[in-house]
Design a protein around this motif. Structure first.
Motif, PDB file in Angstrom:
ATOM      1  N   ALA A   1       0.889  -1.450  -0.016  1.00  0.00           N
ATOM      2  CA  ALA A   1      -0.065  -0.641  -0.002  1.00  0.00           C
ATOM      3  C   ALA A   1       1.254   1.132  -0.510  1.00  0.00           C
ATOM      4  O   ALA A   1       0.574   2.032  -0.751  1.00  0.00           O
ATOM      5  CB  ALA A   1      -1.302  -0.172   1.121  1.00  0.00           C
ATOM      6  N   LEU A   2       2.116   1.646   0.747  1.00  0.00           N
ATOM      7  CA  LEU A   2       3.160   2.358   0.612  1.00  0.00           C
ATOM      8  C   LEU A   2       3.131   3.102  -0.345  1.00  0.00           C
ATOM      9  O   LEU A   2       3.961   4.154  -0.960  1.00  0.00           O
ATOM     10  CB  LEU A   2       3.883   2.240   1.633  1.00  0.00           C
ATOM     11  N   ARG A   3       3.515   2.084  -1.600  1.00  0.00           N
ATOM     12  CA  ARG A   3       3.766   1.841  -3.105  1.00  0.00           C
ATOM     13  C   ARG A   3       3.376   3.322  -3.885  1.00  0.00           C
ATOM     14  O   ARG A   3       3.419   3.832  -4.927  1.00  0.00           O
ATOM     15  CB  ARG A   3       3.831   0.943  -3.918  1.00  0.00           C
ATOM     16  N   ALA A   4       2.246   2.721  -3.056  1.00  0.00           N
ATOM     17  CA  ALA A   4       0.885   4.327  -4.053  1.00  0.00           C
ATOM     18  C   ALA A   4       1.549   5.829  -3.325  1.00  0.00           C
ATOM     19  O   ALA A   4       0.988   6.681  -4.564  1.00  0.00           O
ATOM     20  CB  ALA A   4      -0.535   4.463  -2.765  1.00  0.00           C
ATOM     21  N   PHE A   5       2.279   5.725  -2.703  1.00  0.00           N
ATOM     22  CA  PHE A   5       2.879   7.145  -2.365  1.00  0.00           C
ATOM     23  C   PHE A   5       3.251   7.623  -4.243  1.00  0.00           C
ATOM     24  O   PHE A   5       3.953   8.858  -4.006  1.00  0.00           O
ATOM     25  CB  PHE A   5       3.888   6.721  -1.190  1.00  0.00           C
ATOM     26  N   VAL A   6       4.274   7.245  -4.791  1.00  0.00           N
ATOM     27  CA  VAL A   6       4.855   7.735  -6.353  1.00  0.00           C
ATOM     28  C   VAL A   6       4.029   7.151  -6.840  1.00  0.00           C
ATOM     29  O   VAL A   6       4.508   7.304  -7.824  1.00  0.00           O
ATOM     30  CB  VAL A   6       5.987   6.516  -6.060  1.00  0.00           C
ATOM     31  N   LEU A   7       2.851   7.049  -6.980  1.00  0.00           N
ATOM     32  CA  LEU A   7       1.870   6.853  -8.477  1.00  0.00           C
ATOM     33  C   LEU A   7       0.918   8.292  -8.480  1.00  0.00           C
ATOM     34  O   LEU A   7       0.999   9.309  -7.899  1.00  0.00           O
ATOM     35  CB  LEU A   7       0.811   6.197  -8.130  1.00  0.00           C
ATOM     36  N   GLY A   8       1.280   8.946  -9.529  1.00  0.00           N
ATOM     37  CA  GLY A   8       0.908  10.425 -10.671  1.00  0.00           C
ATOM     38  C   GLY A   8       1.862  11.260 -10.204  1.00  0.00           C
ATOM     39  O   GLY A   8       3.233  10.821 -10.480  1.00  0.00           O
ATOM     40  N   GLU A   9       1.213  12.230 -10.139  1.00  0.00           N
ATOM     41  CA  GLU A   9       2.158  13.445 -10.012  1.00  0.00           C
ATOM     42  C   GLU A   9       3.643  13.821  -9.188  1.00  0.00           C
ATOM     43  O   GLU A   9       3.520  13.305  -7.969  1.00  0.00           O
ATOM     44  CB  GLU A   9       1.583  14.358 -10.012  1.00  0.00           C
ATOM     45  N   ALA A  10       4.454  14.040  -9.412  1.00  0.00           N
ATOM     46  CA  ALA A  10       5.825  13.654  -8.800  1.00  0.00           C
ATOM     47  C   ALA A  10       5.875  15.791  -8.241  1.00  0.00           C
ATOM     48  O   ALA A  10       5.174  16.172  -9.128  1.00  0.00           O
ATOM     49  CB  ALA A  10       7.298  13.936  -9.496  1.00  0.00           C
TER      50      ALA A  10
END
Length: 223
Positions: free
Chosen positions: A93-102
């Motif tokens: 679930a923590l990998r959602a942190f880098v999904l989308g705009e930087a």
């Protein structure tokens, strides 16, 4: 049909952020007003508040979206069947942190913090958001059945991993490195650290008399 006048709504937020960063570099964060940002961007003051609630949100808005994505993922995903230990699988679930705009605006502020005179804002914002992440991770770990002590330690560690990775990425040169790749490395390190200490921390969940535990009475000597 005539073309829409003005700038597209999708770019207005970015234009305001770009204008703000230019002014922060020129004058400093504290010395820059919302009015100056809107003049530089060529939009009205009311337009600013359509996108941001405050000047500080310009720095944090993408980062806060990433935190919200993690919070949603932590609530919405189930414990991994591949892990018997409480909390197993939640790092996914923590990998959602880098999904989308930087968070490019934040990265620039981190890299140019002295020039922008934004160090105090970054320090306060970082602490508040790291705590927010720790609370969300802790809630997930409690839901998965982890004891309180291990929850506090693990949640704090993973929250520091996420936030620290963004700071490292920014200081390494955000444009030259992929945030998702760096986070993957950071999570692998964190997972190995907590995997190595799981058994040791688990022993604390079962109180027993030891010489190292000052609150537990020592056994009476045999006669």
């Amino acid at each position: 049909m005539s073309p829409t006048r003005g700038r597209p709504h999708a770019s207005s937020r970015e234009m305001l952020a770009d204008a703000a960063c230019e002014l922060f570099l020129e004058r400093g964060y504290e010395s820059t007003s919302v009015a100056e940002i809107t003049r530089r961007a060529g939009v009205s003051r009311s337009s600013f508040f359509n996108y941001f609630t405050s000047k500080s949100e310009i720095l944090w808005y993408v980062f806060d979206r990433r935190i919200a994505a993690v919070e949603n993922a932590l609530v919405g995903t189930e414990k991994s069947a591949a892990h018997d230990d409480a909390g197993g699988g939640f790092p996914e679930a923590l990998r959602a942190f880098v999904l989308g705009e930087a968070p490019d605006t934040l990265a620039l502020a981190i890299a140019e913090s002295r020039t922008m005179d934004v160090e105090d804002e970054l320090a306060a914002g970082r602490a508040a958001r790291q705590l927010r992440l720790a609370e969300a991770i802790g809630a997930r770990l409690r839901r998965d059945g982890l004891d309180e002590l291990r929850t506090e330690i693990t949640a704090a560690g993973y929250a520091a991993t996420l936030v620290g990775t963004v700071w490292r990425w920014a200081l390494m040169g955000a444009g030259r490195h992929r945030l998702d790749a760096l986070l993957e490395k950071s999570l692998c390190v964190a997972e190995s650290v907590f995997a190595a200490t799981t058994s040791e921390l688990g022993e604390l969940a079962t109180p027993r008399a030891t010489a190292a535990d000052p609150e537990t009475p020592a056994e009476a000597p045999q006669t």
